[in-house]
Design a protein around this motif. Structure first.
Motif, PDB file in Angstrom:
ATOM      1  N   ARG A   1      42.740  31.196  16.984  1.00 43.45           N
ATOM      2  CA  ARG A   1      43.049  32.597  17.206  1.00 43.45           C
ATOM      3  C   ARG A   1      41.817  33.504  17.114  1.00 43.45           C
ATOM      4  O   ARG A   1      41.910  34.674  16.770  1.00 43.45           O
ATOM      5  N   ALA A   2      40.658  32.944  17.454  1.00 45.74           N
ATOM      6  CA  ALA A   2      39.434  33.735  17.510  1.00 45.74           C
ATOM      7  C   ALA A   2      39.396  34.562  18.789  1.00 45.74           C
ATOM      8  O   ALA A   2      38.790  35.634  18.835  1.00 45.74           O
ATOM      9  N   CYS A   3      40.066  34.040  19.829  1.00 45.05           N
ATOM     10  CA  CYS A   3      40.091  34.727  21.113  1.00 45.05           C
ATOM     11  C   CYS A   3      41.257  34.178  21.925  1.00 45.05           C
ATOM     12  O   CYS A   3      41.915  33.221  21.522  1.00 45.05           O
ATOM     13  N   ARG A   4      41.476  34.799  23.051  1.00 41.66           N
ATOM     14  CA  ARG A   4      42.421  34.279  24.050  1.00 41.66           C
ATOM     15  C   ARG A   4      41.611  34.033  25.312  1.00 41.66           C
ATOM     16  O   ARG A   4      41.051  34.968  25.893  1.00 41.66           O
ATOM     17  N   SER A   5      41.517  32.792  25.715  1.00 40.49           N
ATOM     18  CA  SER A   5      40.778  32.450  26.925  1.00 40.49           C
ATOM     19  C   SER A   5      41.626  32.805  28.139  1.00 40.49           C
ATOM     20  O   SER A   5      42.760  32.349  28.264  1.00 40.49           O
ATOM     21  N   LEU A   6      41.064  33.616  29.023  1.00 38.92           N
ATOM     22  CA  LEU A   6      41.763  34.007  30.237  1.00 38.92           C
ATOM     23  C   LEU A   6      41.317  33.161  31.428  1.00 38.92           C
ATOM     24  O   LEU A   6      42.129  32.811  32.277  1.00 38.92           O
ATOM     25  N   ALA A   7      40.028  32.832  31.465  1.00 38.57           N
ATOM     26  CA  ALA A   7      39.494  31.973  32.519  1.00 38.57           C
ATOM     27  C   ALA A   7      38.154  31.433  32.044  1.00 38.57           C
ATOM     28  O   ALA A   7      37.425  32.116  31.312  1.00 38.57           O
ATOM     29  N   TRP A   8      37.846  30.224  32.453  1.00 36.28           N
ATOM     30  CA  TRP A   8      36.537  29.649  32.142  1.00 36.28           C
ATOM     31  C   TRP A   8      36.211  28.558  33.145  1.00 36.28           C
ATOM     32  O   TRP A   8      37.103  27.983  33.765  1.00 36.28           O
ATOM     33  N   VAL A   9      34.920  28.318  33.303  1.00 34.59           N
ATOM     34  CA  VAL A   9      34.438  27.177  34.075  1.00 34.59           C
ATOM     35  C   VAL A   9      33.218  26.629  33.350  1.00 34.59           C
ATOM     36  O   VAL A   9      32.325  27.376  32.950  1.00 34.59           O
ATOM     37  N   LEU A  10      33.228  25.336  33.134  1.00 33.56           N
ATOM     38  CA  LEU A  10      32.091  24.651  32.524  1.00 33.56           C
ATOM     39  C   LEU A  10      31.307  23.990  33.653  1.00 33.56           C
ATOM     40  O   LEU A  10      31.774  23.033  34.269  1.00 33.56           O
TER      41      LEU A  10
ATOM     42  N   VAL B   1      31.624  21.459  45.005  1.00 29.60           N
ATOM     43  CA  VAL B   1      32.901  21.105  45.621  1.00 29.60           C
ATOM     44  C   VAL B   1      33.167  22.078  46.769  1.00 29.60           C
ATOM     45  O   VAL B   1      32.538  23.119  46.873  1.00 29.60           O
ATOM     46  N   LYS B   2      34.151  21.738  47.600  1.00 27.71           N
ATOM     47  CA  LYS B   2      34.554  22.638  48.685  1.00 27.71           C
ATOM     48  C   LYS B   2      35.746  23.516  48.282  1.00 27.71           C
ATOM     49  O   LYS B   2      35.926  24.599  48.811  1.00 27.71           O
ATOM     50  N   HIS B   3      36.569  23.026  47.338  1.00 24.63           N
ATOM     51  CA  HIS B   3      37.748  23.746  46.867  1.00 24.63           C
ATOM     52  C   HIS B   3      37.792  23.681  45.343  1.00 24.63           C
ATOM     53  O   HIS B   3      37.469  22.645  44.756  1.00 24.63           O
ATOM     54  N   ALA B   4      38.223  24.759  44.710  1.00 28.55           N
ATOM     55  CA  ALA B   4      38.253  24.816  43.239  1.00 28.55           C
ATOM     56  C   ALA B   4      39.061  23.675  42.638  1.00 28.55           C
ATOM     57  O   ALA B   4      38.698  23.142  41.586  1.00 28.55           O
ATOM     58  N   GLY B   5      40.135  23.277  43.292  1.00 33.08           N
ATOM     59  CA  GLY B   5      40.975  22.204  42.773  1.00 33.08           C
ATOM     60  C   GLY B   5      40.273  20.856  42.675  1.00 33.08           C
ATOM     61  O   GLY B   5      40.739  19.963  41.974  1.00 33.08           O
ATOM     62  N   GLU B   6      39.140  20.719  43.347  1.00 30.84           N
ATOM     63  CA  GLU B   6      38.369  19.477  43.301  1.00 30.84           C
ATOM     64  C   GLU B   6      37.499  19.396  42.050  1.00 30.84           C
ATOM     65  O   GLU B   6      36.970  18.335  41.736  1.00 30.84           O
ATOM     66  N   TYR B   7      37.329  20.515  41.368  1.00 30.96           N
ATOM     67  CA  TYR B   7      36.468  20.558  40.180  1.00 30.96           C
ATOM     68  C   TYR B   7      37.368  20.515  38.949  1.00 30.96           C
ATOM     69  O   TYR B   7      38.349  21.242  38.859  1.00 30.96           O
ATOM     70  N   SER B   8      37.032  19.677  37.991  1.00 30.51           N
ATOM     71  CA  SER B   8      37.959  19.443  36.878  1.00 30.51           C
ATOM     72  C   SER B   8      37.712  20.260  35.619  1.00 30.51           C
ATOM     73  O   SER B   8      38.538  20.251  34.717  1.00 30.51           O
ATOM     74  N   HIS B   9      36.626  20.993  35.538  1.00 30.54           N
ATOM     75  CA  HIS B   9      36.288  21.663  34.270  1.00 30.54           C
ATOM     76  C   HIS B   9      36.470  23.174  34.359  1.00 30.54           C
ATOM     77  O   HIS B   9      35.515  23.945  34.268  1.00 30.54           O
ATOM     78  N   TRP B  10      37.701  23.594  34.552  1.00 34.00           N
ATOM     79  CA  TRP B  10      38.007  25.022  34.573  1.00 34.00           C
ATOM     80  C   TRP B  10      39.474  25.223  34.205  1.00 34.00           C
ATOM     81  O   TRP B  10      40.284  24.317  34.264  1.00 34.00           O
ATOM     82  N   ASP B  11      39.769  26.453  33.838  1.00 32.01           N
ATOM     83  CA  ASP B  11      41.155  26.833  33.584  1.00 32.01           C
ATOM     84  C   ASP B  11      41.270  28.336  33.754  1.00 32.01           C
ATOM     85  O   ASP B  11      40.285  29.070  33.643  1.00 32.01           O
ATOM     86  N   CYS B  12      42.487  28.775  34.030  1.00 30.33           N
ATOM     87  CA  CYS B  12      42.739  30.201  34.225  1.00 30.33           C
ATOM     88  C   CYS B  12      44.217  30.450  33.936  1.00 30.33           C
ATOM     89  O   CYS B  12      45.064  29.720  34.413  1.00 30.33           O
ATOM     90  N   VAL B  13      44.515  31.498  33.189  1.00 31.45           N
ATOM     91  CA  VAL B  13      45.908  31.765  32.832  1.00 31.45           C
ATOM     92  C   VAL B  13      46.739  32.203  34.037  1.00 31.45           C
ATOM     93  O   VAL B  13      47.962  32.116  33.998  1.00 31.45           O
ATOM     94  N   TRP B  14      46.089  32.644  35.121  1.00 26.27           N
ATOM     95  CA  TRP B  14      46.831  33.130  36.277  1.00 26.27           C
ATOM     96  C   TRP B  14      47.026  32.086  37.362  1.00 26.27           C
ATOM     97  O   TRP B  14      47.683  32.336  38.353  1.00 26.27           O
ATOM     98  N   LEU B  15      46.408  30.935  37.226  1.00 26.48           N
ATOM     99  CA  LEU B  15      46.489  29.917  38.277  1.00 26.48           C
ATOM    100  C   LEU B  15      47.175  28.667  37.780  1.00 26.48           C
ATOM    101  O   LEU B  15      47.143  28.308  36.672  1.00 26.48           O
TER     102      LEU B  15
END
Length: 151
Positions: free
Chosen positions: A54-63, A137-151
């Motif tokens: 509970r230090a933060c709420r991650s909304l989106a990230w990409v490593l 990558v050509k499409h975001a879905g091809e990359y595995s190190h990301w997340d987003c609360v809206w997607l």
């Protein structure tokens, strides 16, 4: 070696609970450590731990192979304290996973406070599209190190 202007990044920095921040941090000397799937997933677990603690709420990230973009809503911990804890935990986890015992992250980070009026989803899309712009990558879905609360 830390750049002479890195202290200027920290001068006058203060953080506000509840505020949205886009944070970017690099690996030491931009070494592409996170091309290794195991090491990348190790860091992802530490990102998620920041939310669990509970230090933060991650909304989106990409490593990316050599840096991290992280859109957060900050909770009660200061931004510098959050980043220090994340970098420390992730470094220790990487050492346990077999990474060389050298400094993993550059000492500083870049942050930008977002105004509530800004389109957070547009910022999130910009973050998630980073691997496409980098030609990984050509499409975001091809990359595995990301997340987003809206997607």
């Amino acid at each position: 070696m830390e750049s002479p202007s890195s202290n200027l990044l920290r001068r006058g920095r203060w953080s506000e609970p509840g505020r949205l921040y886009l944070v970017t941090t690099n690996t030491r000397n931009r070494v592409p450590l996170f091309r290794d799937l195991h090491w990348a997933r190790t860091v992802v677990l530490q990102l998620r731990k920041s939310d669990e603690d509970r230090a933060c709420r991650s909304l989106a990230w990409v490593l990316m192979p050599d840096h991290l973009h992280w859109l957060i809503e900050l909770h009660d911990l200061g931004l510098s304290d959050l980043m220090c804890a994340f970098k420390s935990r992730s470094s220790c986890a990487l050492y346990r996973a077999g990474a060389d015992r050298r400094r993993i992250w550059q000492p500083s980070f870049h942050d930008r406070a977002l105004r509530r009026e800004e389109d957070m989803r547009a910022v999130a899309r910009y973050i998630i599209a980073n691997p496409i712009r980098a030609g990984l990558v050509k499409h975001a879905g091809e990359y595995s190190h990301w997340d987003c609360v809206w997607l």
